[in-house]
Design a protein around this motif. Structure first.
Motif, PDB file in Angstrom:
ATOM      1  N   LYS A   7       0.719  -1.334   0.134  1.00  0.00           N
ATOM      2  CA  LYS A   7       0.138   0.364  -0.309  1.00  0.00           C
ATOM      3  C   LYS A   7       1.113   1.350   0.215  1.00  0.00           C
ATOM      4  O   LYS A   7       0.857   2.862  -0.401  1.00  0.00           O
ATOM      5  N   ASP A   8       1.944   1.104   0.561  1.00  0.00           N
ATOM      6  CA  ASP A   8       3.087   2.367  -0.038  1.00  0.00           C
ATOM      7  C   ASP A   8       2.642   3.472  -0.894  1.00  0.00           C
ATOM      8  O   ASP A   8       3.195   4.303  -0.814  1.00  0.00           O
ATOM      9  N   ARG A   9       2.456   2.373  -2.147  1.00  0.00           N
ATOM     10  CA  ARG A   9       2.670   2.884  -3.621  1.00  0.00           C
ATOM     11  C   ARG A   9       1.845   4.064  -3.638  1.00  0.00           C
ATOM     12  O   ARG A   9       1.372   4.951  -4.082  1.00  0.00           O
ATOM     13  N   PHE A  10       0.456   3.759  -3.197  1.00  0.00           N
ATOM     14  CA  PHE A  10      -1.080   4.581  -3.154  1.00  0.00           C
ATOM     15  C   PHE A  10      -0.055   5.825  -2.188  1.00  0.00           C
ATOM     16  O   PHE A  10      -0.915   6.649  -3.397  1.00  0.00           O
ATOM     17  N   PHE A  11       0.662   5.767  -1.431  1.00  0.00           N
ATOM     18  CA  PHE A  11       1.096   7.167  -0.940  1.00  0.00           C
ATOM     19  C   PHE A  11       1.332   7.872  -1.714  1.00  0.00           C
ATOM     20  O   PHE A  11       1.188   9.515  -1.792  1.00  0.00           O
ATOM     21  N   TYR A  12       2.921   7.254  -1.910  1.00  0.00           N
ATOM     22  CA  TYR A  12       3.491   8.320  -2.301  1.00  0.00           C
ATOM     23  C   TYR A  12       2.986   8.687  -3.351  1.00  0.00           C
ATOM     24  O   TYR A  12       2.971   9.704  -4.343  1.00  0.00           O
ATOM     25  N   LEU A  64      -6.075   6.503   4.767  1.00  0.00           N
ATOM     26  CA  LEU A  64      -5.108   6.374   6.387  1.00  0.00           C
ATOM     27  C   LEU A  64      -6.224   5.517   6.936  1.00  0.00           C
ATOM     28  O   LEU A  64      -5.763   4.893   7.849  1.00  0.00           O
ATOM     29  N   ASP A  65      -7.844   6.208   6.835  1.00  0.00           N
ATOM     30  CA  ASP A  65      -9.111   5.240   7.365  1.00  0.00           C
ATOM     31  C   ASP A  65      -8.737   3.577   7.158  1.00  0.00           C
ATOM     32  O   ASP A  65      -8.778   2.909   8.592  1.00  0.00           O
ATOM     33  N   GLN A  66      -8.340   3.310   6.035  1.00  0.00           N
ATOM     34  CA  GLN A  66      -8.178   1.823   5.917  1.00  0.00           C
ATOM     35  C   GLN A  66      -6.935   0.856   5.993  1.00  0.00           C
ATOM     36  O   GLN A  66      -6.407  -0.328   5.879  1.00  0.00           O
ATOM     37  N   THR A  67      -5.731   1.831   6.828  1.00  0.00           N
ATOM     38  CA  THR A  67      -4.820   1.524   6.034  1.00  0.00           C
ATOM     39  C   THR A  67      -4.212   1.173   7.543  1.00  0.00           C
ATOM     40  O   THR A  67      -4.386   2.237   8.446  1.00  0.00           O
ATOM     41  N   PHE A  68      -4.207  -0.132   8.644  1.00  0.00           N
ATOM     42  CA  PHE A  68      -3.161  -0.414   9.828  1.00  0.00           C
ATOM     43  C   PHE A  68      -2.260   0.280   9.936  1.00  0.00           C
ATOM     44  O   PHE A  68      -1.600   0.965  10.750  1.00  0.00           O
ATOM     45  N   ASP A  73       4.621   7.711   9.634  1.00  0.00           N
ATOM     46  CA  ASP A  73       3.462   8.303  10.778  1.00  0.00           C
ATOM     47  C   ASP A  73       1.852   8.609  10.577  1.00  0.00           C
ATOM     48  O   ASP A  73       2.052   9.707   8.717  1.00  0.00           O
ATOM     49  N   ARG A  74       0.870   8.765  10.238  1.00  0.00           N
ATOM     50  CA  ARG A  74      -0.259   9.469   9.562  1.00  0.00           C
ATOM     51  C   ARG A  74      -0.108  10.883  10.043  1.00  0.00           C
ATOM     52  O   ARG A  74      -0.512  10.712   9.129  1.00  0.00           O
ATOM     53  N   GLU A  75       0.911  11.102  10.960  1.00  0.00           N
ATOM     54  CA  GLU A  75       0.637  12.811  10.892  1.00  0.00           C
ATOM     55  C   GLU A  75       1.712  13.284  10.632  1.00  0.00           C
ATOM     56  O   GLU A  75       0.971  14.936   9.618  1.00  0.00           O
TER      57      GLU A  75
END
Length: 206
Positions: A7-12, A64-68, A73-75
């Motif tokens: 899932k890292d790829r999605f965020f970046y 973010l709500d769906q990723t453990f 860090d979320r913040e």
């Protein structure tokens, strides 16, 4: 390890997509200030990109709500996304001012500001590409370059406002242009603020 989960790829990728959206908005801003003859059309186009940026931010919040365990860090993810949103909001706000302040004639300073922001936007995109690749030295170099561009924005603001008061003929135009010049300098501040956040993130993981 950082950046090693699916899932890292999605965020970046999404953060990088936001920077490309900013690059496009600043490009349109530069085209707009060339003449300001079609400022309403450009304002609408940049507003669409601002709305697209909001959609990207919403996608990040949803994920973010769906990723453990997110890759950062979320913040930190929220801070980066929030500051990216601030940059685009400020570009859109400056563009809108040309319309409702009825600015019909461009100036050399508007073009210089736009060129400055274009450099900032392209460097910002490069920084987020480097973040995914863990190229932390590159990010540090880019941060220094954006800081230099922010200093150039300060200089442009001081010089442009000084020029307005050299031969103040139209008081209303002076007030409008002073606000716009100061607002444009504020856009370069938002780029620098974002890089400060990114540097603090990098310090955690470098």
């Amino acid at each position: 390890m950082l950046f090693n989960r699916s899932k890292d790829r999605f965020f970046y990728q999404t953060l990088t997509d936001i920077t490309l959206n900013i690059v496009e908005a600043v490009k349109l801003f530069r085209e707009n200030v060339e003449t300001l003859h079609e400022k309403e059309q450009y304002a609408n186009k940049i507003k669409e990109l601002e709305s697209k940026g909001d959609e990207y931010t919403h996608l990040i919040l949803q994920e973010l709500d769906q990723t453990f365990v997110p890759p950062l860090d979320r913040e930190d993810i929220l801070a980066l996304a929030g500051h990216l949103d601030d940059v685009l909001d400020e570009v859109e706000s400056c563009t809108a001012r040309f319309v409702y302040c009825r600015i019909d004639q461009t100036t050399p300073y508007l073009i210089q500001f736009a060129d400055n922001l274009g450099k900032c936007a392209n460097l910002l995109h490069q920084a987020f590409v480097a973040l995914e690749k863990k190229e932390f030295r590159t990010i540090r170099k880019i941060s220094i370059e954006i800081n230099e561009l922010e200093n150039e924005g300060d200089r442009l603001m001081r010089e442009s406002v000084y020029t307005l008061f050299e031969e103040p003929v139209d008081l209303l135009n002076l007030i409008k242009m002073k606000e716009i010049y100061e607002r444009l300098e504020g856009v370069s501040d938002t780029f620098e603020d974002l890089m400060d956040v990114m540097e603090s993130v990098v310090m955690k993981y470098a």
